[in-house]
Design a protein around this motif. Structure first.
Motif, short mmCIF file in Angstrom:
data_model
loop_
_atom_site.label_atom_id
_atom_site.label_comp_id
_atom_site.label_asym_id
_atom_site.label_seq_id
_atom_site.Cartn_x
_atom_site.Cartn_y
_atom_site.Cartn_z
N SER A 1 2.30 0.80 11.60
CA SER A 1 2.17 1.90 10.66
C SER A 1 1.16 1.61 9.55
N ASP A 2 0.67 2.68 8.95
CA ASP A 2 -0.19 2.61 7.78
C ASP A 2 0.71 2.64 6.55
N TRP A 3 0.78 1.52 5.83
CA TRP A 3 1.62 1.45 4.64
C TRP A 3 0.85 1.99 3.44
N VAL A 4 1.57 2.69 2.59
CA VAL A 4 0.98 3.30 1.39
C VAL A 4 1.05 2.31 0.23
N LEU A 5 -0.03 2.21 -0.49
CA LEU A 5 -0.08 1.33 -1.66
C LEU A 5 0.56 2.02 -2.85
N LEU A 6 1.63 1.42 -3.38
CA LEU A 6 2.33 1.98 -4.55
C LEU A 6 1.91 1.31 -5.85
N GLY A 7 1.44 0.08 -5.77
CA GLY A 7 1.05 -0.63 -6.98
C GLY A 7 0.34 -1.91 -6.63
N HIS A 8 -0.54 -2.38 -7.53
CA HIS A 8 -1.34 -3.58 -7.22
C HIS A 8 -1.83 -4.22 -8.50
N THR A 9 -1.62 -5.52 -8.64
CA THR A 9 -2.23 -6.33 -9.69
C THR A 9 -2.89 -7.53 -9.03
N ALA A 10 -3.39 -8.45 -9.82
CA ALA A 10 -4.09 -9.60 -9.27
C ALA A 10 -3.20 -10.47 -8.39
N SER A 11 -1.89 -10.48 -8.66
CA SER A 11 -1.01 -11.38 -7.93
C SER A 11 0.20 -10.69 -7.31
N HIS A 12 0.20 -9.35 -7.30
CA HIS A 12 1.41 -8.63 -6.91
C HIS A 12 1.03 -7.27 -6.33
N THR A 13 1.72 -6.85 -5.26
CA THR A 13 1.50 -5.53 -4.72
C THR A 13 2.81 -4.98 -4.16
N VAL A 14 2.92 -3.66 -4.12
CA VAL A 14 4.07 -2.98 -3.53
C VAL A 14 3.55 -1.96 -2.53
N LEU A 15 4.05 -2.04 -1.30
CA LEU A 15 3.65 -1.14 -0.22
C LEU A 15 4.86 -0.35 0.25
N GLU A 16 4.59 0.82 0.84
CA GLU A 16 5.67 1.67 1.34
C GLU A 16 5.35 2.15 2.75
N HIS A 17 6.37 2.12 3.61
CA HIS A 17 6.29 2.71 4.95
C HIS A 17 7.46 3.68 5.09
N ARG A 18 7.15 4.89 5.55
CA ARG A 18 8.18 5.92 5.67
C ARG A 18 8.11 6.53 7.07
N ARG A 19 9.27 6.72 7.68
CA ARG A 19 9.31 7.38 8.99
C ARG A 19 10.07 8.69 8.81
N GLU A 20 9.31 9.79 8.93
CA GLU A 20 9.87 11.12 8.68
C GLU A 20 9.97 11.97 9.93
N ALA A 21 9.47 11.45 11.07
CA ALA A 21 9.51 12.21 12.32
C ALA A 21 9.52 11.22 13.48
N GLY A 22 9.91 11.71 14.65
CA GLY A 22 9.94 10.88 15.84
C GLY A 22 10.97 11.39 16.82
N PRO A 23 10.93 10.90 18.07
CA PRO A 23 11.85 11.37 19.10
C PRO A 23 13.27 10.82 18.98
N ASP A 24 13.46 9.87 18.08
CA ASP A 24 14.77 9.26 17.84
C ASP A 24 15.24 9.64 16.44
N PRO A 25 16.49 9.33 16.10
CA PRO A 25 17.01 9.78 14.79
C PRO A 25 16.58 8.93 13.59
N TYR A 26 15.86 7.82 13.79
CA TYR A 26 15.50 6.98 12.65
C TYR A 26 14.61 7.73 11.65
N ARG A 27 15.10 7.83 10.44
CA ARG A 27 14.35 8.36 9.31
C ARG A 27 14.66 7.45 8.14
#
Length: 297
Positions: free
Chosen positions: A97-123
């Protein structure tokens, strides 16, 4: 690509390619630059096949759902085949998946991955917080069930550590899965006396494949390579105490993968009975962390 730096440590991260930590390097006291994660020259991260480099998140479960089945004894459903026509679903969906960048500094970052659709129930929604300090790297995962029903979930991270013929692995566990003849499918579990095969720091290379799904790990693994003067210490949260240890014959790496459940727990009854996925109600979370610290020998 994102770059993080703190003192003698630096990391390279690709949010758009599975949120992979593609490289982690440490400048030792002798001035030498040591790779702490496998990053062969010319090998680029990809979402076409599981990367044999760096370290990457395994969500919404770790390792393999054989035959593309998730079955926790209450719910049973089928997943897409992402195992290169192998008929299985491997390592979940985060690594592709393509993770979304939520925040970034010189030594720290926060990424997000979200599954909102698919043939199975995982959301679900999962954040990956990656932080360097002058002593090491810490990765924290937080997964939230965003489906309208309770579902079984798991977490893990898949580091590929460099190894040599003299590399020793020291880690202790109370038990392990027993595998049958068919590709890491559990037939049961066993107790390990005296902490298991690596409790005393055995040389890792055996000439053959190494494959373990440990249970009751104490949360610390130490990888020592005297020929490079490097030790790598891996620690993990209590929620990730079912590590997989794996390497094929003659490999220049070893994998110690902190995860929340045993190999095959999504689909195999024997694995589920030993260490199952966690059933999350809508809005409920599962989290875990791992830390990698280098030391000079």
């Amino acid at each position: 690509m994102l770059e993080l730096k703190a003192g003698p440590l630096s990391a390279r991260i690709h949010p758009e390619i599975g949120g992979i930590i593609a490289g982690l390097e440490w400048q030792g006291p002798d001035g030498r630059l040591h790779p702490l994660l496998r990053a062969p020259p010319g090998l680029a991260p990809s979402t076409a096949a599981p990367n044999k480099m760096g370290s990457w998140a395994m969500v919404p479960f770790a390792n393999c759902a054989f035959d593309r089945i998730v079955d926790d004894g209450d719910r049973r459903f089928t997943l897409p085949d992402n195992a290169l026509d192998g008929g299985h679903c491997i390592h979940g969906f985060g690594w592709q998946s393509d993770w979304v960048l939520l925040g970034h500094t010189a030594s720290h970052t926060v990424l997000e991955h979200r599954r909102e659709a698919g043939p199975d129930p995982y959301r679900y929604r999962v954040t990956q917080e990656i932080a360097l300090d002058e002593a090491g790297l810490t990765v924290k995962l937080v997964l939230t069930n965003e489906a309208d029903q309770a579902l079984p979930y798991g977490l893990g991270h898949h580091p590929w550590f460099p190894a040599a013929p003299d590399t020793r692995l020291r880690m202790a566990a109370r038990g392990a899965l027993l595998f049958g003849d068919e590709g890491y499918r559990a037939t049961g579990a066993c107790q390990l006396g005296d902490g298991g095969p690596y409790a005393e720091g055995a040389v890792f290379a055996t000439g053959g494949e190494v494959a373990w799904s440990f249970l009751g790990w104490d949360g610390t693994a130490r990888i020592e390579t005297p020929s490079t003067g490097l030790a790598i210490v891996l620690t993990a949260s209590e929620s990730l105490r079912c590590p997989v240890v794996w390497a094929p014959p003659g490999a220049d790496f070893l994998c110690v993968e902190p995860q929340s459940h045993a190999i095959g727990s999504p689909s195999e009854r024997a694995a589920r009975e030993a260490a199952p996925l966690k059933r999350l109600a809508p809005g409920e979370t599962l989290e875990g962390w791992l830390r990698i610290v280098p030391e000079a020998l």
